[in-house]
Design a protein around this motif. Sequence first.
Motif, short mmCIF file in Angstrom:
data_model
loop_
_atom_site.label_atom_id
_atom_site.label_comp_id
_atom_site.label_asym_id
_atom_site.label_seq_id
_atom_site.Cartn_x
_atom_site.Cartn_y
_atom_site.Cartn_z
N GLU A 179 24.11 30.65 39.13
CA GLU A 179 25.14 31.53 39.67
C GLU A 179 26.53 30.91 39.53
OE1 GLU A 179 24.13 32.82 43.62
OE2 GLU A 179 22.24 33.73 42.97
N VAL A 180 26.61 29.59 39.58
CA VAL A 180 27.90 28.92 39.33
C VAL A 180 28.35 29.20 37.90
CG1 VAL A 180 29.09 26.70 39.12
CG2 VAL A 180 27.53 27.11 41.04
N ALA A 181 27.41 29.10 36.94
CA ALA A 181 27.74 29.36 35.53
C ALA A 181 28.21 30.80 35.33
CB ALA A 181 26.54 29.05 34.65
N ASP A 182 27.53 31.74 35.98
CA ASP A 182 27.93 33.15 35.89
C ASP A 182 29.32 33.35 36.48
OD1 ASP A 182 25.60 33.92 34.62
OD2 ASP A 182 24.59 34.55 36.47
N LEU A 183 29.57 32.71 37.62
CA LEU A 183 30.87 32.81 38.27
C LEU A 183 31.98 32.28 37.36
CD1 LEU A 183 32.59 33.26 40.89
CD2 LEU A 183 31.99 30.90 41.51
N MET A 184 31.74 31.13 36.74
CA MET A 184 32.72 30.53 35.84
C MET A 184 33.05 31.45 34.68
SD MET A 184 31.25 26.62 35.88
CE MET A 184 31.51 26.52 34.12
N LEU A 185 32.03 32.06 34.12
CA LEU A 185 32.25 32.92 32.95
C LEU A 185 33.00 34.19 33.35
CD1 LEU A 185 31.78 33.14 29.93
CD2 LEU A 185 29.57 34.22 30.39
N GLU A 186 32.65 34.73 34.52
CA GLU A 186 33.29 35.97 34.97
C GLU A 186 34.72 35.76 35.43
OE1 GLU A 186 32.89 39.32 38.54
OE2 GLU A 186 31.25 37.91 38.18
N LYS A 187 34.94 34.71 36.23
CA LYS A 187 36.25 34.52 36.87
C LYS A 187 37.23 33.68 36.05
CE LYS A 187 35.01 36.55 40.81
NZ LYS A 187 35.66 37.77 41.35
N ALA A 188 36.68 32.71 35.27
CA ALA A 188 37.57 31.81 34.52
C ALA A 188 37.37 31.91 33.02
CB ALA A 188 37.35 30.37 34.98
N GLN A 189 36.37 32.68 32.60
CA GLN A 189 36.03 32.82 31.18
C GLN A 189 35.77 31.46 30.54
OE1 GLN A 189 39.48 35.37 30.19
NE2 GLN A 189 38.03 37.06 29.92
N VAL A 190 34.99 30.67 31.26
CA VAL A 190 34.54 29.36 30.79
C VAL A 190 33.01 29.36 30.79
CG1 VAL A 190 34.43 26.90 31.30
CG2 VAL A 190 36.58 28.14 31.58
N SER A 234 26.54 20.39 42.93
CA SER A 234 25.99 20.73 44.25
C SER A 234 27.11 20.94 45.28
CB SER A 234 25.03 19.64 44.73
OG SER A 234 25.64 18.36 44.72
N GLY A 235 28.28 20.34 45.03
CA GLY A 235 29.40 20.51 45.94
C GLY A 235 30.04 21.88 45.87
N VAL A 236 29.65 22.68 44.89
CA VAL A 236 30.18 24.04 44.73
C VAL A 236 29.19 25.06 45.29
CG1 VAL A 236 30.77 25.80 43.01
CG2 VAL A 236 31.62 23.46 42.76
N ILE A 237 27.90 24.74 45.14
CA ILE A 237 26.86 25.68 45.56
C ILE A 237 26.92 25.89 47.07
CG2 ILE A 237 24.35 26.00 45.73
CD1 ILE A 237 24.14 24.41 43.10
N GLY A 238 26.90 27.17 47.47
CA GLY A 238 26.95 27.52 48.88
C GLY A 238 28.36 27.66 49.43
N ARG A 239 29.35 27.46 48.57
CA ARG A 239 30.75 27.57 48.98
C ARG A 239 31.33 28.89 48.48
NH1 ARG A 239 34.04 23.15 46.33
NH2 ARG A 239 35.63 24.65 45.73
N GLU A 240 32.08 29.58 49.28
CA GLU A 240 32.67 30.85 48.83
C GLU A 240 33.81 30.57 47.85
OE1 GLU A 240 34.93 34.86 50.48
OE2 GLU A 240 33.73 33.63 51.88
N ILE A 241 33.70 31.17 46.69
CA ILE A 241 34.70 31.00 45.62
C ILE A 241 35.18 32.38 45.19
CG2 ILE A 241 35.20 30.01 43.36
CD1 ILE A 241 34.31 27.89 45.36
N ASP A 242 36.41 32.69 45.48
CA ASP A 242 36.99 33.97 45.04
C ASP A 242 36.09 35.15 45.42
OD1 ASP A 242 38.86 35.62 43.91
OD2 ASP A 242 38.29 35.23 41.83
N GLY A 243 35.59 35.11 46.66
CA GLY A 243 34.77 36.20 47.16
C GLY A 243 33.30 36.14 46.80
N VAL A 244 32.89 35.10 46.09
CA VAL A 244 31.50 34.95 45.67
C VAL A 244 30.96 33.62 46.19
CG1 VAL A 244 29.93 34.79 43.70
CG2 VAL A 244 31.92 36.30 43.58
N THR A 245 29.70 33.63 46.67
CA THR A 245 29.07 32.40 47.14
C THR A 245 27.85 32.10 46.27
OG1 THR A 245 29.76 32.88 49.42
CG2 THR A 245 28.04 31.20 49.12
N PRO A 246 28.01 31.22 45.29
CA PRO A 246 26.87 30.92 44.40
C PRO A 246 25.80 30.12 45.14
CG PRO A 246 28.74 29.48 43.91
CD PRO A 246 29.22 30.47 44.92
N ARG A 247 24.54 30.43 44.86
CA ARG A 247 23.41 29.76 45.51
C ARG A 247 22.63 28.87 44.55
NH1 ARG A 247 24.82 30.01 50.73
NH2 ARG A 247 25.37 32.16 51.33
#
Length: 397
Positions: free
Chosen positions: A349-360, A332-345
């Motif tokens: 969306e956090v999982a998608d961001l991780m896979l796209e940006k960090a390949q995790v 929850s501490g990541v949700i709503g925070r801008e990360i590398d130009g993306v703000t997961p809600r």
Amino acid sequence: MTPRLSNKITAIAESATLKVDSKAKALKAQGAPVISYAAGEPDFATPEHIVEAALVAARDPKNHRYTPAKGLPDLREAVAAKTLRDSKFEAPADNVLITNGGKQSVYESFQVLLNPGDEVIVPTPYWTTYPEVIALADGVAVDVFADAAHGYKVTLEQLESARTPRTKVLLFVSPSNPTGAVYSPEETREIGEWALAHGIWIITDEIYQNLTYDGVEATSIVGAVPELAEQTLVVNGVAKSYAMTGWRVGWTVGPKDAITAMTNLQSHLSGNVNNIAQRAAVAALTGSQEPVEQMRQAFDRRRHAIVEQLNLVNGFSVPTPKGAFYVYADVSGVIGREIDGVTPRSSLEVADLMLEKAQVAAVPGEAFGPSGYLRFSYALGDDALREGAERLQKLFA
């Protein structure tokens, strides 16, 4: 107009854990250096004495034929012995059904118990398959949520609040997938006595029974409350403890009328489980348990490592689990925070961001209940485990 396909079947959602794992594997096949925490299976090879038993069985013509749908007598006896040893209650081999993995056992258990409209109390977070198989049996899943602050364990008060005249079954899972939570002997006994008092069936999934840590033991709810034996179906299998996910051998232990009904269903659904795999499962249950202990110790080491490393990720909060091989991170501490130009809600969306940006790759909480969480399996190599966590530390810094 008549629907082209069955409404019931087309309403089934694809397994989220398998979906994420498939996506990660597809990216790997394209050359991407993906680290996946998605799959719920050990990365170890099946112990050699089990494989050898399968090779011997494959050469024996008696294993080339149909065998009883209920399972090989030798394996049912071995399951009865394991149940007494680990679950601490006695069940005759006649009360055991061998299934194609724990998944078939779970599916058939709900099919046999539920009538249309019957309610199943489902402690949440839950394994992604449970609500789907409840719906397939025309039941109604009633979620009861416990968050990280409560150790991901529901209370007796929550269960009582969820109980209605339609309540037929309580699902009880300890150790838990996805959280790794383990109910104490006292908590297990209290819940069991509550179910007994109200005549509620229990389906208890004990597939992670032998994977516990810090001196904690998984308490079987029937072992804690023996009177529950006539209203409980115990699901288990060799997949997790013996690194045998692909062998597809599980089982159900329960009262004779329910096991007979499940056997009749299975006789039409699939017939007998693969005989070679059954012979291998006999070797697993009756042979040396040292490989199981070695794998458990490796998981324990990884458990400490992943909790330490993920808690260094800015915005992650990761309780230390006592069982299975998962951690359930509050993100929850990541949700709503801008990360590398993306703000997961959401955690999806956090999982998608991780896979796209960090390949995790990890599985979002939406697969197991409310958003806001990610499940990480630590059943992967030590080096990959650490590198994946370091990538996330950089991404969310």
